[in-house]
Design a protein around this motif. Structure first.
Motif, PDB file in Angstrom:
ATOM      1  N   ALA A 224     -11.386 -49.251  19.346  1.00 35.35           N
ATOM      2  CA  ALA A 224     -10.012 -48.728  19.451  1.00 35.35           C
ATOM      3  C   ALA A 224      -9.807 -47.568  18.477  1.00 35.35           C
ATOM      4  CB  ALA A 224      -8.999 -49.840  19.190  1.00 35.35           C
ATOM      5  N   ASP A 225     -10.320 -47.707  17.257  1.00 35.55           N
ATOM      6  CA  ASP A 225     -10.219 -46.605  16.291  1.00 35.55           C
ATOM      7  C   ASP A 225     -10.894 -45.348  16.858  1.00 35.55           C
ATOM      8  OD1 ASP A 225      -8.873 -48.148  14.387  1.00 35.55           O
ATOM      9  OD2 ASP A 225     -10.740 -48.822  13.438  1.00 35.55           O
ATOM     10  N   GLU A 226     -12.029 -45.566  17.532  1.00 27.58           N
ATOM     11  CA  GLU A 226     -12.772 -44.456  18.133  1.00 27.58           C
ATOM     12  C   GLU A 226     -11.960 -43.788  19.249  1.00 27.58           C
ATOM     13  OE1 GLU A 226     -17.064 -45.716  18.113  1.00 27.58           O
ATOM     14  OE2 GLU A 226     -16.952 -44.895  20.127  1.00 27.58           O
ATOM     15  N   VAL A 227     -11.291 -44.611  20.062  1.00 31.15           N
ATOM     16  CA  VAL A 227     -10.458 -44.072  21.154  1.00 31.15           C
ATOM     17  C   VAL A 227      -9.351 -43.182  20.574  1.00 31.15           C
ATOM     18  CG1 VAL A 227      -8.755 -44.682  22.941  1.00 31.15           C
ATOM     19  CG2 VAL A 227     -10.928 -45.917  22.818  1.00 31.15           C
ATOM     20  N   ILE A 228      -8.725 -43.640  19.507  1.00 29.32           N
ATOM     21  CA  ILE A 228      -7.644 -42.866  18.886  1.00 29.32           C
ATOM     22  C   ILE A 228      -8.172 -41.507  18.411  1.00 29.32           C
ATOM     23  CG2 ILE A 228      -6.011 -42.808  16.933  1.00 29.32           C
ATOM     24  CD1 ILE A 228      -5.250 -44.908  19.098  1.00 29.32           C
ATOM     25  N   GLN A 229      -9.370 -41.530  17.810  1.00 29.00           N
ATOM     26  CA  GLN A 229     -10.004 -40.292  17.352  1.00 29.00           C
ATOM     27  C   GLN A 229     -10.334 -39.373  18.529  1.00 29.00           C
ATOM     28  OE1 GLN A 229     -10.329 -39.195  14.303  1.00 29.00           O
ATOM     29  NE2 GLN A 229     -11.396 -37.343  15.014  1.00 29.00           N
ATOM     30  N   GLN A 230     -10.871 -39.956  19.595  1.00 32.54           N
ATOM     31  CA  GLN A 230     -11.253 -39.152  20.775  1.00 32.54           C
ATOM     32  C   GLN A 230     -10.029 -38.597  21.496  1.00 32.54           C
ATOM     33  OE1 GLN A 230     -13.938 -42.236  22.283  1.00 32.54           O
ATOM     34  NE2 GLN A 230     -15.654 -40.795  22.193  1.00 32.54           N
ATOM     35  N   GLU A 231      -8.918 -39.318  21.453  1.00 35.84           N
ATOM     36  CA  GLU A 231      -7.669 -38.782  22.023  1.00 35.84           C
ATOM     37  C   GLU A 231      -7.302 -37.472  21.331  1.00 35.84           C
ATOM     38  OE1 GLU A 231      -4.759 -41.917  21.539  1.00 35.84           O
ATOM     39  OE2 GLU A 231      -4.912 -42.453  23.668  1.00 35.84           O
ATOM     40  N   LYS A 232      -7.457 -37.475  20.003  1.00 29.46           N
ATOM     41  CA  LYS A 232      -7.134 -36.257  19.231  1.00 29.46           C
ATOM     42  C   LYS A 232      -8.045 -35.121  19.645  1.00 29.46           C
ATOM     43  CE  LYS A 232      -5.355 -38.626  15.175  1.00 29.46           C
ATOM     44  NZ  LYS A 232      -5.973 -39.497  14.163  1.00 29.46           N
TER      45      LYS A 232
END
Ligand code: PLP
Length: 337
Positions: free
Chosen positions: A179-187
């Motif tokens: 989930a942390d990775e998804v948030i980063q990839q959204e950015k």
């Protein structure tokens, strides 16, 4: 991030890539954007997949304890046990895997079901594969305890990793990191994923994503698709892992529910229904991406049905989580011949 306090052993290439399923979205009417986060391509170990992300937080515990064997359990075509064998090889340890009869094997697959696909790969890597006739259950198992006791009696020190890592105290941590990775990839991509669709059986994958997104107040965006065919058990176990993991990472929020769509898990665990086969063929023929009849075929079926029934707002960005598993396809040849 809350995860930083836990020790991690790297088994992945890095953040798993995100691909866009534009052809699939178009075929379904162009109402939503469909993206896929590719856990099926997250590592160079065996056939990769969701288990490695879970193992990353379990391996430090194994290495700290002078263990000789890793012991795990699953069905005959289990991805979990296959990836335990691969990981044990990488760590220089031995693996013993209990492979139970979780699936009512179709007549047309009986001659090869316990020889091809994942179990073939486990044997190639030197896994000590033990076939046991017991039936499907996601909880703790007698056959598993027996294997552990036997190794202990022989003077070894075995480390137990339960089915899907889900009853392991650290089983949910890997997908909090997802989930942390998804948030980063959204950015990086400059978009927000409105919904995340993920397959759910033993629970720690969906539980980890749910807790991970809850750090950002977005747990309601997670839609778990049951592939166990026993959604009451899967719901209960997943919710338990959600609350355990929330406490473990220090989020300390208590949850009394999560979104589990139970319409696609039938007829039973490990056997596809008509819609599963349709989904596998549709994704395959539009995107050139493979899914299996046990797990991702069912979650893809769920995603397709949700799009068809307009469950998503028009124009929204849907993130499908591809957890791997296509390596069992050769054990299901009769559905595609
Ligand atoms: N998809 C694949 C390919 C799997 O191997 C598994 C394992 O059970 C799942 C989905 C379901 O994940 P979980 O058991 O964490 O619910």
């Amino acid at each position: 991030a809350l995860l930083d306090k836990f020790e991690k052993y790297d088994l992945l290439f890095g953040p798993s890539p995100i691909s866009k399923f534009e052809n699939l979205a178009k075929t379904l009417g162009g109402k939503v954007n469909i993206y896929a986060k590719r856990e099926d391509r997250n590592s160079g170990l065996a056939f990769a997949g969701n288990k490695l992300r879970k193992f990353e937080y379990i391996v430090p515990d194994i290495l700290a304890g002078d263990y000789t064997h890793i012991v795990s359990i699953g069905g005959i075509q289990s991805n979990q046990t296959l990836m335990i064998v691969a990981t044990a090889c990488k760590l220089g340890l031995k693996a013993v895997t209990v492979q139970e009869n979780w699936v009512p094997i179709p007549e047309a697959e009986k001659a090869t079901y316990d020889k091809v696909g994942n179990i073939e790969a486990a044997r190639i890597m030197g896994g000590d594969v033990r076939l046991v006739p017991d039936g499907f259950d996601i909880g703790m198992r007698k056959s598993f305890d027996d294997a552990l006791s036997e190794l202990k009696e022989q003077g070894y020190k075995p480390y137990p990793v339960p089915a899907g890592c889900s009853e392991h105290k650290y089983g949910g941590l890997g997908f909090v990191g997802f989930a942390d990775e998804v948030i980063q990839q959204e950015k990086e991509l400059g978009i927000k994923f409105d919904k995340i669709v993920v397959c759910c059986v033993t629970g720690s994958t969906a539980a980890g994503i749910f807790v991970g997104m809850a750090q950002y107040g977005r747990e309601k965006d997670v839609i778990a698709i049951d592939a166990s065919g026993k959604p009451e058990n899967t719901f209960e176990q997943t919710l338990r892992i959600i609350n355990h993991t929330s406490e473990l990472i220090g989020l300390n929020k208590k949850f009394d529910s999560f979104n589990l769509d139970s319409r696609f898990g039938g007829p039973v665990y490990g056997i596809p229904n008509e819609g599963t086969i349709e989904a596998i063929k549709l994704l395959g023929s539009t995107e050139g991406t493979l899914t299996d009849p046990v797990y991702e075929g069912k979650s893809m079926q769920g995603l397709i049905q949700l799009v068809r029934e307009d469950a998503f707002e028009e124009g929204s960005n849907i993130l499908y989580v591809h957890l791997g598993g296509a390596s069992s396809l050769s054990a299901y040849q009769s559905y595609f011949s």
